[in-house]
Structure formats: C-alpha cells, structure tokens
Scaffold this motif. Sequence first.
Motif, PDB file in Angstrom:
ATOM      1  N   VAL A 122      96.006  50.225  80.088  1.00  0.00           N
ATOM      2  CA  VAL A 122      96.389  50.216  78.674  1.00  0.00           C
ATOM      3  C   VAL A 122      97.673  51.007  78.489  1.00  0.00           C
ATOM      4  N   VAL A 123      98.586  50.414  77.721  1.00  0.00           N
ATOM      5  CA  VAL A 123      99.878  51.039  77.432  1.00  0.00           C
ATOM      6  C   VAL A 123     100.048  51.116  75.922  1.00  0.00           C
ATOM      7  N   ASN A 124     100.410  52.293  75.421  1.00  0.00           N
ATOM      8  CA  ASN A 124     100.739  52.460  74.014  1.00  0.00           C
ATOM      9  C   ASN A 124     102.255  52.396  73.883  1.00  0.00           C
ATOM     10  N   LEU A 125     102.736  51.517  73.009  1.00  0.00           N
ATOM     11  CA  LEU A 125     104.173  51.423  72.759  1.00  0.00           C
ATOM     12  C   LEU A 125     104.602  52.647  71.960  1.00  0.00           C
ATOM     13  N   SER A 126     105.276  53.557  72.606  1.00  0.00           N
ATOM     14  CA  SER A 126     105.694  54.814  71.983  1.00  0.00           C
ATOM     15  C   SER A 126     106.665  54.532  70.833  1.00  0.00           C
ATOM     16  N   GLY A 127     106.329  55.034  69.654  1.00  0.00           N
ATOM     17  CA  GLY A 127     107.177  54.811  68.485  1.00  0.00           C
ATOM     18  C   GLY A 127     106.879  53.527  67.753  1.00  0.00           C
ATOM     19  N   GLY A 128     106.000  52.697  68.302  1.00  0.00           N
ATOM     20  CA  GLY A 128     105.562  51.471  67.650  1.00  0.00           C
ATOM     21  C   GLY A 128     106.671  50.455  67.411  1.00  0.00           C
ATOM     22  N   ILE A 129     106.428  49.604  66.425  1.00  0.00           N
ATOM     23  CA  ILE A 129     107.374  48.527  66.105  1.00  0.00           C
ATOM     24  C   ILE A 129     108.692  49.095  65.592  1.00  0.00           C
ATOM     25  N   GLN A 130     108.659  50.294  65.020  1.00  0.00           N
ATOM     26  CA  GLN A 130     109.898  50.928  64.565  1.00  0.00           C
ATOM     27  C   GLN A 130     110.810  51.227  65.755  1.00  0.00           C
ATOM     28  N   ALA A 131     110.258  51.762  66.819  1.00  0.00           N
ATOM     29  CA  ALA A 131     111.054  52.037  68.017  1.00  0.00           C
ATOM     30  C   ALA A 131     111.520  50.740  68.653  1.00  0.00           C
ATOM     31  N   TRP A 132     110.680  49.711  68.595  1.00  0.00           N
ATOM     32  CA  TRP A 132     111.028  48.395  69.138  1.00  0.00           C
ATOM     33  C   TRP A 132     112.267  47.851  68.418  1.00  0.00           C
ATOM     34  N   GLU A 133     112.246  47.904  67.091  1.00  0.00           N
ATOM     35  CA  GLU A 133     113.393  47.426  66.306  1.00  0.00           C
ATOM     36  C   GLU A 133     114.628  48.272  66.555  1.00  0.00           C
ATOM     37  N   ASN A 134     114.452  49.605  66.614  1.00  0.00           N
ATOM     38  CA  ASN A 134     115.581  50.505  66.866  1.00  0.00           C
ATOM     39  C   ASN A 134     116.216  50.270  68.233  1.00  0.00           C
ATOM     40  N   ALA A 135     115.441  49.783  69.179  1.00  0.00           N
ATOM     41  CA  ALA A 135     115.962  49.473  70.509  1.00  0.00           C
ATOM     42  C   ALA A 135     116.648  48.117  70.554  1.00  0.00           C
ATOM     43  N   GLY A 136     116.663  47.417  69.417  1.00  0.00           N
ATOM     44  CA  GLY A 136     117.323  46.119  69.350  1.00  0.00           C
ATOM     45  C   GLY A 136     116.520  44.977  69.942  1.00  0.00           C
ATOM     46  N   MET A 137     115.221  45.173  70.081  1.00  0.00           N
ATOM     47  CA  MET A 137     114.341  44.139  70.648  1.00  0.00           C
ATOM     48  C   MET A 137     114.038  43.094  69.568  1.00  0.00           C
ATOM     49  N   PRO A 138     113.806  41.853  69.989  1.00  0.00           N
ATOM     50  CA  PRO A 138     113.580  40.786  69.023  1.00  0.00           C
ATOM     51  C   PRO A 138     112.184  40.826  68.389  1.00  0.00           C
ATOM     52  N   LEU A 139     112.119  40.375  67.146  1.00  0.00           N
ATOM     53  CA  LEU A 139     110.863  40.230  66.429  1.00  0.00           C
ATOM     54  C   LEU A 139     110.685  38.772  66.045  1.00  0.00           C
ATOM     55  N   LYS A 140     109.449  38.324  66.062  1.00  0.00           N
ATOM     56  CA  LYS A 140     109.128  36.968  65.637  1.00  0.00           C
ATOM     57  C   LYS A 140     108.717  37.036  64.185  1.00  0.00           C
ATOM     58  N   LYS A 141     109.405  36.289  63.362  1.00  0.00           N
ATOM     59  CA  LYS A 141     109.072  36.223  61.919  1.00  0.00           C
ATOM     60  C   LYS A 141     108.232  34.986  61.704  1.00  0.00           C
ATOM     61  N   LYS A 142     107.285  35.079  60.761  1.00  0.00           N
ATOM     62  CA  LYS A 142     106.432  33.922  60.488  1.00  0.00           C
ATOM     63  C   LYS A 142     107.102  32.908  59.626  1.00  0.00           C
TER      64      LYS A 142
END
Length: 142
Positions: A122-142
């Motif tokens: 099990v891996v916890n994404l440190s900083g959550g989706i906020q850190a994901w967005e700040n890192a410039g990673m893509p998000l899927k919009k519905k």
Amino acid sequence: MLERLPEFLANNPILTGALIAVLALIIYAEFRRLTRKYRELAPTEAVRVMNQDDALVLDVREHNEVSGGRIGGAKHIPLGELKKRMQDIEAWKSSPVVVYCRSGNRSSMAANQLTAAGFEDVVNLSGGIQAWENAGMPLKKK
C-alpha cells in the motif's frame, strides 16, 4: 543556566505542561511514522508504482470532491465506505495499491485500513491530489 531550569519549570506550570504535551505529540507522531505498514510517496515516485502491472489507484475522496478531476483509471471509494466495500478490491491484495485523497490525510487512514485488512503493498500519495496537480500531473475530468 541549566541549574535554574528546575526553578523555571516549577514556577511556570502551564509552560511546563505545554512543553510536555508538545514533546509527547512529537514522539507519538514519529512512532506512528516509523511503525506504519505502508509507504508515503511523492507524485513522481507514485507514478512508477502506478505503471506497474495490475496496480490499483484508489481515490478515497467524497463524491462531491471527485467532480474537479481525478487520476486516470482510479477507482473511487470514499473513505467512509471503504470498510464495507473492501470486497470490491480484494483482487488487489497482493498488488500495489496507491491511495489518495485531497491532501493525504484521509488516504493515510485508508492506507491503515488496507494494511490491517491484509493488503501487502500500500502506498499513500503524499500531499494527495493537490500535490499531484502541483507536480503538473494530468487529471481526468468527467
């Protein structure tokens, strides 16, 4: 100077109590960090785990939070429903599971639940989706 410390502590019981409380919280937090059974990874490191075969990405945010976007391919199970929906993800018990929420707090609770239920990696994404967005990673919009 240190010889006056006991006198200072005796004359300032509120400050002494606050110091003891802060030290206890620090020790408790470090103990929890050192004994947890899951990994904390930053977004770029978590991507490596996600790209492994048969990895599950688990979004534990509430239903209203998901509308802003989510990590592609993520399965959505809100934290409050995780215990009763554990059978939905049983197939990934021996596979990597990357858990995320908005900031990483709820997902750490979910990571604890998963490891207690026998999930092995099990891996916890440190900083959550906020850190994901700040890192410039893509998000899927519905």
